[in-house]
Design an enzyme around this catalytic site. Structure first.
Site, PDB file in Angstrom:
ATOM      1  N   ASP A 166      70.819 -23.611  99.304  1.00  0.00           N
ATOM      2  CA  ASP A 166      72.314 -24.669  99.221  1.00  0.00           C
ATOM      3  C   ASP A 166      73.466 -24.576  99.069  1.00  0.00           C
ATOM      4  O   ASP A 166      72.947 -23.859  97.501  1.00  0.00           O
ATOM      5  CB  ASP A 166      71.661 -26.301 100.431  1.00  0.00           C
ATOM      6  N   SER A 167      74.704 -24.794  99.090  1.00  0.00           N
ATOM      7  CA  SER A 167      75.851 -24.554  98.415  1.00  0.00           C
ATOM      8  C   SER A 167      75.562 -22.723  97.470  1.00  0.00           C
ATOM      9  O   SER A 167      75.027 -21.932  97.598  1.00  0.00           O
ATOM     10  CB  SER A 167      75.659 -25.512  97.907  1.00  0.00           C
ATOM     11  N   ALA A 168      75.372 -23.155  96.168  1.00  0.00           N
ATOM     12  CA  ALA A 168      75.120 -21.189  95.405  1.00  0.00           C
ATOM     13  C   ALA A 168      74.429 -20.762  95.413  1.00  0.00           C
ATOM     14  O   ALA A 168      74.433 -19.992  95.301  1.00  0.00           O
ATOM     15  CB  ALA A 168      75.556 -22.639  94.177  1.00  0.00           C
ATOM     16  N   GLY A 170      72.810 -21.279  98.234  1.00  0.00           N
ATOM     17  CA  GLY A 170      72.665 -19.991  99.667  1.00  0.00           C
ATOM     18  C   GLY A 170      73.620 -18.290  99.588  1.00  0.00           C
ATOM     19  O   GLY A 170      73.458 -17.472  99.374  1.00  0.00           O
ATOM     20  N   HIS A 291      79.195 -31.984 102.269  1.00  0.00           N
ATOM     21  CA  HIS A 291      78.553 -30.809 102.206  1.00  0.00           C
ATOM     22  C   HIS A 291      76.971 -31.244 101.876  1.00  0.00           C
ATOM     23  O   HIS A 291      76.636 -32.308 101.747  1.00  0.00           O
ATOM     24  CB  HIS A 291      79.522 -30.276 100.560  1.00  0.00           C
TER      25      HIS A 291
END
Length: 333
Positions: A166-168, A170, A291
């Protein structure tokens, strides 16, 4: 291949309420925390407490810590996670947490990892990579690569590994797949990306935030966190701003993003780039969501079906990879 499910047409009232509360509480709080070592420690405590309340691990899950740290260079650290009824051992999920390369850990994401394990029946190795500001690019990416290599050394074939993040996390997952392909190595069977960071310059994110600010993450905070990790790195380098022209065979990818989050543009841009490159990509944009809404399991009703969709994708892609492998064996015989 799975029968693709579509997100709901509109957000639930509870998710709207969660977004409003978040924008009035967590957002202004994080915006005043300084981006220095004491400030990062405070932010880690706030996020860990919030996720423990909103996204606890499934009761009955089994957690086994792993620590193969080295004094210098990449290290393998994290934890094995099994949901209460997870019994399969034929494949594994490598999970890479997000939060700006500086805040979270495998522990904070147990709400997600225990549920992915339970729904797929698979063990999850949640990677604890080195965090900024103590460690800068490419420390996190190197640790993720070390974790993947360790799984291979433990007997897991690439076509039986799915990488999720997830997020970073990803961004780190895509970087891992591209580096493997560019080296002529076999990439994982599939990727699952939840609200992935794609453009570290944040140009796409700023464009989304100007239209509608994310209830959770002020852009100023995101910029400060990424600066801690990327420091003086060239953000235009292929390893940071992704290109797919020089690779083929990128793994099938599921991307989920919230309709009102700052990385929606990143998710859409990545999906377009993968489609153009010929890779199989499914994009789910969940209306009205923040987010990494999948981590807000107790407050956002959409979190559960989103993780169920991700789990279905993982199982389907592993089954497809197994069929391809069996077909290749038959052909070679």
């Amino acid at each position: 291949m799975r029968q693709q499910k579509s997100p709901p047409a509109r957000a639930s009232l509870r998710s709207h309420a969660a977004a409003t509360v978040t924008s009035l509480t967590l957002r202004p709080l994080t915006s005043v925390i300084p981006a220095n070592r004491p400030g990062i420690l405070v932010a880690r405590r706030i996020v860990a407490t919030t996720l423990a309340l909103t996204s606890p691990r499934l009761p009955g899950s089994r957690i086994v810590p792993v620590d193969r740290s080295t004094r210098r260079g990449p290290s393998v650290r994290g934890e094995w996670v099994r949901g209460p009824k997870a019994r399969r051992n034929d494949a594994v999920i490598l999970y890479i947490h997000g939060s700006g390369y500086a805040i979270c850990s495998a522990r904070t994401h147990r709400g997600i990892t225990t549920r992915l394990s339970e729904a797929t029946g698979l063990p999850v190795f949640a990677c604890d990579y080195r965090l900024a500001p103590s460690h800068q690019f490419p420390a996190a990416a190197d640790d993720v690569r070390a974790a993947y290599s360790w799984l291979l050394s433990e007997g897991h074939d690439p076509d039986r590994i799915v990488v999720a993040g997830d997020s970073a996390g990803g961004h780190l997952a895509v970087d891992l797949a591209l580096q493997l392909l560019r080296e002529g190595a076999t990439p994982p069977a599939a990727l699952v990306l939840l609200s992935p960071l794609v453009d570290p310059t944040l140009e796409l994110a700023r464009a989304c935030a100007e239209v509608r600010p994310d209830p959770m993450a002020p852009m100023s905070v995101v910029e400060r966190l990424l600066d801690l990790y990327f420091a003086d790195a060239d953000l235009a380098a292929p390893r940071l701003t992704f290109t797919f022209d020089d690779v083929s065979g990128f793994p099938p990818t599921l991307i989920q993003a919230g309709g009102r989050e700052f990385l929606r543009g990143d998710a859409e841009a990545l999906a377009t780039a993968l489609d153009v490159s010929g890779a199989h990509c499914e994009l789910e944009v969940w209306p009205g969501q923040m987010h990494v809404f999948q981590a807000l399991l107790r407050v956002v009703p959409e979190a559960v079906p989103a993780l169920a969709s991700a789990s279905d994708f993982i199982v389907a892609e592993l089954d497809a990879a197994e069929r391809r492998s069996s077909f290749s064996v038959v052909e070679s015989a």
